[in-house]
Each structure stands twice: as C-alpha cells, then as structure tokens.
Design a protein around this motif. Sequence first.
Motif, mmCIF file in Angstrom:
data_model
loop_
_atom_site.group_PDB
_atom_site.id
_atom_site.type_symbol
_atom_site.label_atom_id
_atom_site.label_comp_id
_atom_site.label_asym_id
_atom_site.label_seq_id
_atom_site.Cartn_x
_atom_site.Cartn_y
_atom_site.Cartn_z
ATOM 1 N N ARG A 17 19.845 -1.917 -9.099
ATOM 2 C CA ARG A 17 18.003 -1.762 -8.394
ATOM 3 C C ARG A 17 17.364 -2.476 -9.043
ATOM 4 N NH1 ARG A 17 13.810 -0.079 -6.862
ATOM 5 N NH2 ARG A 17 13.074 1.640 -6.672
ATOM 6 N N SER A 18 16.803 -2.929 -8.017
ATOM 7 C CA SER A 18 15.598 -4.422 -8.156
ATOM 8 C C SER A 18 14.665 -4.180 -8.753
ATOM 9 C CB SER A 18 15.754 -4.826 -6.334
ATOM 10 O OG SER A 18 14.481 -6.050 -6.126
ATOM 11 N N ALA A 19 14.272 -5.320 -9.176
ATOM 12 C CA ALA A 19 12.518 -5.569 -9.392
ATOM 13 C C ALA A 19 11.712 -5.707 -8.562
ATOM 14 C CB ALA A 19 12.982 -6.364 -10.892
ATOM 15 N N LYS A 20 12.100 -6.035 -7.148
ATOM 16 C CA LYS A 20 11.251 -6.600 -6.863
ATOM 17 C C LYS A 20 9.618 -5.518 -6.183
ATOM 18 C CE LYS A 20 14.445 -9.626 -4.377
ATOM 19 N NZ LYS A 20 14.904 -9.704 -3.247
ATOM 20 N N MET A 21 8.944 -6.134 -6.493
ATOM 21 C CA MET A 21 7.651 -5.157 -5.707
ATOM 22 C C MET A 21 7.083 -5.196 -4.282
ATOM 23 S SD MET A 21 6.929 -4.270 -8.658
ATOM 24 C CE MET A 21 7.190 -3.965 -10.791
ATOM 25 N N ARG A 22 7.264 -4.033 -3.714
ATOM 26 C CA ARG A 22 5.637 -4.042 -2.570
ATOM 27 C C ARG A 22 4.555 -4.791 -2.713
ATOM 28 N NH1 ARG A 22 6.737 2.010 -0.973
ATOM 29 N NH2 ARG A 22 6.174 2.505 -2.859
ATOM 30 N N ALA A 23 3.493 -4.656 -1.796
ATOM 31 C CA ALA A 23 2.392 -5.092 -1.894
ATOM 32 C C ALA A 23 1.239 -4.606 -2.666
ATOM 33 C CB ALA A 23 1.630 -5.451 -0.903
ATOM 34 N N ASP A 24 1.620 -3.406 -2.876
ATOM 35 C CA ASP A 24 0.818 -3.287 -4.157
ATOM 36 C C ASP A 24 1.195 -2.695 -5.489
ATOM 37 O OD1 ASP A 24 2.962 -1.174 -4.532
ATOM 38 O OD2 ASP A 24 2.220 0.303 -2.822
ATOM 39 N N GLY A 25 2.361 -2.992 -5.770
ATOM 40 C CA GLY A 25 3.025 -3.395 -7.145
ATOM 41 C C GLY A 25 4.113 -2.431 -7.786
ATOM 42 N N SER A 26 4.156 -1.670 -6.772
ATOM 43 C CA SER A 26 5.051 -0.407 -6.920
ATOM 44 C C SER A 26 6.936 -1.105 -6.501
ATOM 45 C CB SER A 26 5.040 0.786 -5.890
ATOM 46 O OG SER A 26 5.153 0.465 -4.793
ATOM 47 N N LEU A 27 7.628 -0.461 -7.403
ATOM 48 C CA LEU A 27 8.735 -0.926 -6.869
ATOM 49 C C LEU A 27 9.602 -1.146 -5.529
ATOM 50 C CD1 LEU A 27 11.120 -0.211 -10.106
ATOM 51 C CD2 LEU A 27 10.236 -2.298 -9.500
#
Length: 565
Positions: free
Chosen positions: A183-193
């Motif tokens: 389960r990646s820890a990468k975030m979207r632009a809004d700061g959510s996973l």
Amino acid sequence: MWFIKIRNLLLANIITLSIPSILFLGISGCVAKTETAAREISSSTPVTKNTVKVTEKKTSNTTNKTQNKVKTSELAIEQKFPMGINLSSDVSWSRSKMWINIAKSARDWGYVDKPYQPNPDLKLSAQGYPLSDAGLFFEGYEYQPGVWQFSYQGSGEISFTAGGSLIEVNRRADGTVRGTFDRSAKMRADGSLIPVHLMLKNIDPNNPPSNLKIVAAGYDLDSDAIYTQEFLNFIKPFKILRYMDLMETNESTIKTWGDRLKPNAPGKGVAFEDLIALSNITNKEAWITLPHLADDEYIRQTARLFAQQYNPNLNLYLENSNELWNRSFSQSRDFHASTIDKLMREEGLSPAAATAKVEKEGITQKAVVDRLCHISNIFRQEFGTKADKIKPVLAGQAANSWHIKKGLEHLAATGQQENCNLDGIAIAPYLNTQYGPEFNPTSVDEVFEEMEAYYQARVKPWITEHAQLAKQYNLKLYAYEGGQHLNGENALDIKIAAQNDPRMGTLLKDYFCFWQDSGGEDFVFFSSINDHSKYGHWGLKTSINEGETVKHRAVMDMLKPGSCL
C-alpha cells in the motif's frame, strides 16, 4: 451518485403551505458526503402510560419555574448528560478508521479499468460479489501504508494498481486465496494517499469470489474483530448510536430485503449484522432509520434480525426514514407524492385538488405517523416479550412544530397509540445564523455574535415549544441531531476558525444545558468524524487521529456528572 443535502433556508417555503411565515426560520437536518466534502423534549418526569394523554396546560409562577430548574440540576449531579452520536457515513474516503477489514469501506463494485466508477450492469451473487470481471476502489485513510494483507474465497485472479501493487498471492487447497500487496505512501496533490485500485479477473460465475478481507499493516488477517480499537474508543462515551448515515437512509432506493447490503460485501452502507454487532460490543443503544420505500417483508426481516441478535437489554429507537418533512431529500418528495397519488385514486381528485387537500389537512404528516406505527407494530411482534424495548420516535422540523402537531393529533384521534407505543418526538435544534449558507462574516467575532443572537431568538423558543408539546402528549423529547450548523462557501476560512474557537465550546455547553433544563432527554449530536467544507463542519473531529478539538472537549465535558451546575 452521491447526493448532497444543503440546508438552504430558502427551501423552507416548500416544506408546507400551512405556516409559511415561520418556515423561513430554517431547515435543520443532516448532510451526506460528497467526494469533495464531509458532507432539533419531554418533562423530566418518566412516562409510565401507553396512551397519548393530552394534559391541561397549567400556568406556573417564577418560583415554580426556578424549582423545576433546580430539580433538573440536582439530578445532573448524579447523572451524565444523555449524549448520543450520529455516526458518519461509511464512505471510501472516511477518516473514521472504523473497520479492521478495509474492504468494507470500499465503493460499490466498478469496472476493471475504472474501479472508481460503479458498474450498474454488473451482476452480483447473493453474497454481493461480482459474477464477472470487476474492479474495487478504496483509500484506507488513517491506516499506515506498507505491506497489507488480503484474502478471499472463490474464483478470480487479483491484481492492484494506482496506490497498490501485488507482492505475492497463494491459492490454498480449500479454495482460499491469501496474499500481500504494497500500500503505497505516495500522496496526491491535496496531501491524501493515492487510492488503491483492486481488480478481479477471470471470475467463474459458478464459483464467484466472496468474503474479501483487506487489513492494513499491523492488523491480524485472521482476527474475528470487526472494528478498530481507535474507533471503539471514540464512541465509548456515548449512550446512543444513530445509524442514519451508516444505513444510507437519505435518497435510499431500497425496497426489498434482497436490496440490502450483504454482510462481508464491499459497497456503500453498513449491513445490519455489523450495526447490531457494534451496539452489542459497545453496549450502546441503536437508533435506526428505516428506508421509506422498504416493503413489509424488509421491515419484518430487519425486526427479526434485531430480535435474534441485538442485546435484549438495550432499547432500540425506530424512526421512519429521515426528515420526511424536508423536501430537499428524495424520501420526503416520494412520501409527499405518494399521499397525493393515493387521494387521486381513492377520491378521484385532480392533481391540484389532491395537492391542496394534502397541504391543508396535513395528510402527509398523518401518513408519516401511520407508517411509523406500522413499523413499530411489526418490530413489537417480532420482539415478543421484549417489545417494551422498542422505542418509536416521531421526528419533525425544529423551526415548525406544525409537522409534529399534525402527527400527534392524528395519533390521538385514531387511537393508534395502544399498539404503536410512541416513545417520543424528536427535533434537530441546530445552532446557525439567520443568514444560513449565505452568511459572509468578516471576523470570528461576528460569527459568534450572529450565532448567539440566533440561539437566543430562535433555538431556545423552538426547544421550549417542543418541550411543552411533548409534555402535553405525555411523551419524551429527543434531539435526533444537533450541534453547530455553519455552512456555505463564503468566508470559509473564518467559519473553519470558529470551529476551534473556545467560544464554540462555551456556546455548545450553554445550549446543551438549556436543553436539559428545559426537560430535553437524549441529545444525539451530529456528527462523529467529518472534514471541513462549504457543505458544513459537522464532525467533532475531522479525523480519528486528530488531537483534541473544542467541540469534542465540550461534548466530553457534558458527560461529566454535574456538568450543568
């Protein structure tokens, strides 16, 4: 489709034609979430009779009023304020961290290449699982990224994309599939996973998948636990859990028992088995809101399930859908239209004539009572010797008592109370401003000036009027919802700042104590966990992991003995 309830005061002019001059005072209720947003008393004397009794109105002098208030406060020394909580919707982007099995919070089954888009043509098994290739979309916010585990039974080859990538998968001899994914820890632009896309391909319709389970890092895939300890700790202080949002009551299309969400299946809403388990685990009374389109078999099967599984020592509160007075909801429009159609069929009236009669005579309000009593009768039959635990509640609009009055008049006139056993009436006396969503404050000071004025001029009289009405009919008064009601996109940053201003806590505590001193009983706050947005600031917290907030502390302080002294 996700529906949004915006409490626009302008909607009041369509609620009823009977008392238009007071309808503009406001509509109170609850808000359903969208992807971008989180989305109103009896005498303190216990009711001991099963008949609706209209008592003579008595005048009381100032001394008597003072004595009554002292008695209420003395009672508060030994008893906690009866606070309940509306639990927020079980949506994929929820920050309630409710489930051990994160698959329960996933969206409805979607397309393989677009898991985020529900597939209305997808055929499902009796257990709620796809009979052909499908995708699933979930976020799992508030859980730690890392190596997550999964399992399921039946056919289908599993894979993950976007915020997930398969590590390993093994099929056992008994047909169980188990594995892990990152389960990646990468975030979207809004700061959510980044959300996880799960795909199941090559499904055999004769052996469809079932019992999908997904657990985050640190959780046991083989555990029988249903709810996280963090979630259970959050709801521990409360007395009543209102399941309106978890049942997806607003805009519900459920008609038959087969339409209900199945246990252990992904999709919006929560299965009754899980709601019953939550009340049983926590020893909290359940407040359920039955779908307005549900047939008698659905009602009976629901009643039977609760009779068989629900803790027999707990009260069960029954409400006929949610806010059937509020035409911003499809259930209200449907219910109103059905009464008009019935008059047209039975009396041969034109649509205009039938509509005019319905509005003038409050026929919809009478029909609301008839259905509530019908639901109550079915539940009481199924509960048998425990029928006294069934507590039907007639809910209405805080700003306009006409809805509840017409219902109670009808209940008394038809003599239904002997079998209905109506326990109380309920309102949602929200703290708002006179401007509703158009409010455009220039400072936090202005927010509290307007909220205080609204509280004194409108909310207090609403509570007092309904307390007197409940007493007149020998019933209890509940708040099915309540709390602050700021919304609208104007000056959003100021409205957000007001949520955690100490004055919000002071106002809420005064409001709760006025409710109690007026004779109000259980107050079910709206709501548990919700983020800030133009649609409202309903949550005690914005996340299960958020630290202490002013609203949460105010509610917790009310649960201390003697809080209103």
